[in-house]
Design a protein around this motif. Structure first.
Motif, PDB file in Angstrom:
ATOM      1  N   UNK A   7       0.869  -1.215   0.112  1.00 53.60           N
ATOM      2  CA  UNK A   7      -0.036  -0.024  -0.010  1.00 53.60           C
ATOM      3  C   UNK A   7       0.961   1.056   0.135  1.00 53.60           C
ATOM      4  N   UNK A   8       1.900   1.153   0.887  1.00 50.96           N
ATOM      5  CA  UNK A   8       2.852   2.276   0.726  1.00 50.96           C
ATOM      6  C   UNK A   8       3.462   2.741  -0.615  1.00 50.96           C
ATOM      7  N   UNK A   9       3.964   1.489  -1.157  1.00 54.63           N
ATOM      8  CA  UNK A   9       4.639   1.618  -2.548  1.00 54.63           C
ATOM      9  C   UNK A   9       3.414   2.240  -3.367  1.00 54.63           C
ATOM     10  N   UNK A  10       2.442   1.609  -3.499  1.00 56.65           N
ATOM     11  CA  UNK A  10       1.316   2.210  -4.240  1.00 56.65           C
ATOM     12  C   UNK A  10       0.936   3.604  -4.152  1.00 56.65           C
ATOM     13  N   UNK A  11       1.250   4.277  -3.090  1.00 59.68           N
ATOM     14  CA  UNK A  11       0.869   5.682  -2.783  1.00 59.68           C
ATOM     15  C   UNK A  11       2.105   6.344  -3.431  1.00 59.68           C
ATOM     16  N   UNK A  12       3.214   5.745  -2.966  1.00 60.64           N
ATOM     17  CA  UNK A  12       4.404   6.572  -3.672  1.00 60.64           C
ATOM     18  C   UNK A  12       4.427   6.463  -5.050  1.00 60.64           C
ATOM     19  N   UNK A  13       4.092   5.703  -5.775  1.00 58.81           N
ATOM     20  CA  UNK A  13       3.756   5.626  -7.430  1.00 58.81           C
ATOM     21  C   UNK A  13       2.797   6.571  -7.792  1.00 58.81           C
ATOM     22  N   UNK A  14       1.735   6.638  -6.920  1.00 62.11           N
ATOM     23  CA  UNK A  14       0.623   7.661  -7.109  1.00 62.11           C
ATOM     24  C   UNK A  14       1.230   9.063  -7.110  1.00 62.11           C
ATOM     25  N   UNK A  15       2.241   9.270  -6.000  1.00 62.51           N
ATOM     26  CA  UNK A  15       2.969  10.557  -5.655  1.00 62.51           C
ATOM     27  C   UNK A  15       3.981  11.126  -6.871  1.00 62.51           C
ATOM     28  N   UNK A  16       4.523   9.819  -7.175  1.00 57.12           N
ATOM     29  CA  UNK A  16       5.528  10.136  -8.313  1.00 57.12           C
ATOM     30  C   UNK A  16       4.735  10.599  -9.641  1.00 57.12           C
ATOM     31  N   UNK A  17       3.435  10.323 -10.047  1.00 58.35           N
ATOM     32  CA  UNK A  17       2.947  10.758 -11.097  1.00 58.35           C
ATOM     33  C   UNK A  17       2.487  12.373 -11.024  1.00 58.35           C
ATOM     34  N   UNK A  18       2.635  12.867 -10.001  1.00 56.89           N
ATOM     35  CA  UNK A  18       2.240  14.198  -9.747  1.00 56.89           C
ATOM     36  C   UNK A  18       3.524  15.153  -9.789  1.00 56.89           C
ATOM     37  N   UNK A  19       4.583  14.555  -9.770  1.00 55.73           N
ATOM     38  CA  UNK A  19       5.966  15.349  -9.668  1.00 55.73           C
ATOM     39  C   UNK A  19       7.013  14.848 -10.639  1.00 55.73           C
ATOM     40  N   UNK A  20       7.912  15.808 -10.939  1.00 55.06           N
ATOM     41  CA  UNK A  20       8.950  15.264 -11.889  1.00 55.06           C
ATOM     42  C   UNK A  20       9.813  14.096 -11.162  1.00 55.06           C
ATOM     43  N   UNK A  21      10.219  13.225 -11.876  1.00 49.51           N
ATOM     44  CA  UNK A  21      11.018  11.905 -11.637  1.00 49.51           C
ATOM     45  C   UNK A  21      12.297  11.848 -12.150  1.00 49.51           C
ATOM     46  N   UNK A  22      13.292  11.480 -11.749  1.00 51.87           N
ATOM     47  CA  UNK A  22      14.708  11.227 -12.416  1.00 51.87           C
ATOM     48  C   UNK A  22      14.806   9.802 -12.177  1.00 51.87           C
ATOM     49  N   UNK A  23      15.867   9.138 -13.093  1.00 51.85           N
ATOM     50  CA  UNK A  23      15.972   7.782 -13.404  1.00 51.85           C
ATOM     51  C   UNK A  23      16.342   7.183 -11.733  1.00 51.85           C
ATOM     52  N   UNK A  24      16.806   7.881 -10.703  1.00 55.46           N
ATOM     53  CA  UNK A  24      17.316   7.223  -9.524  1.00 55.46           C
ATOM     54  C   UNK A  24      16.108   7.105  -8.801  1.00 55.46           C
ATOM     55  N   UNK A  25      15.215   8.085  -8.828  1.00 57.83           N
ATOM     56  CA  UNK A  25      13.797   7.976  -8.086  1.00 57.83           C
ATOM     57  C   UNK A  25      13.034   6.583  -8.725  1.00 57.83           C
ATOM     58  N   UNK A  26      13.170   6.488  -9.910  1.00 57.66           N
ATOM     59  CA  UNK A  26      12.240   5.226 -10.444  1.00 57.66           C
ATOM     60  C   UNK A  26      13.064   3.938 -10.211  1.00 57.66           C
ATOM     61  N   UNK A  27      14.294   3.855 -10.121  1.00 57.43           N
ATOM     62  CA  UNK A  27      15.111   2.942  -9.689  1.00 57.43           C
ATOM     63  C   UNK A  27      14.854   2.403  -8.261  1.00 57.43           C
ATOM     64  N   UNK A  28      14.539   3.470  -7.481  1.00 59.68           N
ATOM     65  CA  UNK A  28      14.470   2.964  -6.026  1.00 59.68           C
ATOM     66  C   UNK A  28      12.938   2.416  -5.917  1.00 59.68           C
ATOM     67  N   UNK A  29      12.115   2.692  -6.525  1.00 62.46           N
ATOM     68  CA  UNK A  29      10.684   1.922  -6.730  1.00 62.46           C
ATOM     69  C   UNK A  29      10.846   0.668  -7.120  1.00 62.46           C
ATOM     70  N   UNK A  30      11.693   0.523  -8.389  1.00 67.18           N
ATOM     71  CA  UNK A  30      11.727  -0.620  -8.853  1.00 67.18           C
ATOM     72  C   UNK A  30      12.498  -1.560  -7.571  1.00 67.18           C
ATOM     73  N   UNK A  31      13.387  -1.282  -7.285  1.00 65.84           N
ATOM     74  CA  UNK A  31      14.121  -2.240  -6.210  1.00 65.84           C
ATOM     75  C   UNK A  31      13.119  -2.767  -5.146  1.00 65.84           C
ATOM     76  N   UNK A  32      12.351  -1.449  -4.625  1.00 68.77           N
ATOM     77  CA  UNK A  32      11.389  -1.832  -3.438  1.00 68.77           C
ATOM     78  C   UNK A  32      10.290  -2.776  -4.080  1.00 68.77           C
ATOM     79  N   UNK A  33      10.234  -3.161  -5.254  1.00 66.41           N
ATOM     80  CA  UNK A  33       9.151  -3.925  -5.656  1.00 66.41           C
ATOM     81  C   UNK A  33       9.838  -5.400  -5.596  1.00 66.41           C
ATOM     82  N   UNK A  34      11.272  -5.303  -5.540  1.00 68.46           N
ATOM     83  CA  UNK A  34      11.703  -6.638  -5.688  1.00 68.46           C
ATOM     84  C   UNK A  34      12.450  -6.974  -7.087  1.00 68.46           C
ATOM     85  N   UNK A  35      12.462  -5.984  -7.976  1.00 69.13           N
ATOM     86  CA  UNK A  35      13.386  -5.975  -9.191  1.00 69.13           C
ATOM     87  C   UNK A  35      14.847  -5.809  -8.793  1.00 69.13           C
TER      88      UNK A  35
END
Length: 98
Positions: A7-35
Motif C-alpha cells: 500500500x505504501x509503494x502504491x501511494x509512492x507511485x501515485x505521488x511520483x505521477x504528480x511530480x518530476x522524476x529522475x532515473x534514480x527515483x524510479x530505480x528506488x521504486x523498482x528495487x522496493x518491488x523486488x526488481x
C-alpha cells in the motif's frame, strides 16, 4: 512483501505521477518491488528484472541526473503498477491457501 508495504509503494507511485522524476527515483521504486538491476545488458539504459509472473524486464533510461520526459515516466510507472498488481495476486493466493 506484505499488504502494508504494498500500500505504501502504491501511494509512492501515485505521488511520483504528480511530480518530476529522475532515473534514480524510479530505480528506488523498482528495487522496493523486488526488481534487481541486470548488469551487462545490451542497451545503454539500466534494465531491471523480476521473477513475478507476467512482468517483463523494465528499462529505465538514464537522464543524466535530469527529470525524465513525462511520457517515459508514465510508461515506467505503469509497468511498476503492474508489479504491484502481481504482488497483490500473490498475497491473495497465499491468504486463500493458508
Amino acid at each position: 512483501m506484505d499488504e502494508k508495504k504494498l500500500a505504501r509503494i502504491r501511494d509512492d507511485i501515485a505521488a511520483a505521477r504528480r511530480k518530476p522524476q529522475t532515473q534514480g527515483d524510479l530505480a528506488v521504486l523498482a528495487s522496493r518491488l523486488g526488481r534487481t538491476h541486470r548488469k551487462g545488458g545490451k542497451g545503454k539504459h539500466q534494465t531491471w528484472v523480476t521473477s513475478l509472473p507476467g512482468c517483463y524486464p523494465l528499462s529505465i533510461p538514464d537522464g543524466k541526473r535530469r527529470d525524465l520526459k513525462p511520457g517515459t515516466k508514465k510508461r515506467v510507472l505503469d509497468q511498476l503498477e503492474g508489479d504491484v498488481e502481481a504482488w497483490e495476486m500473490i498475497l491473495q493466493e497465499q491468504a486463500n491457501g493458508a
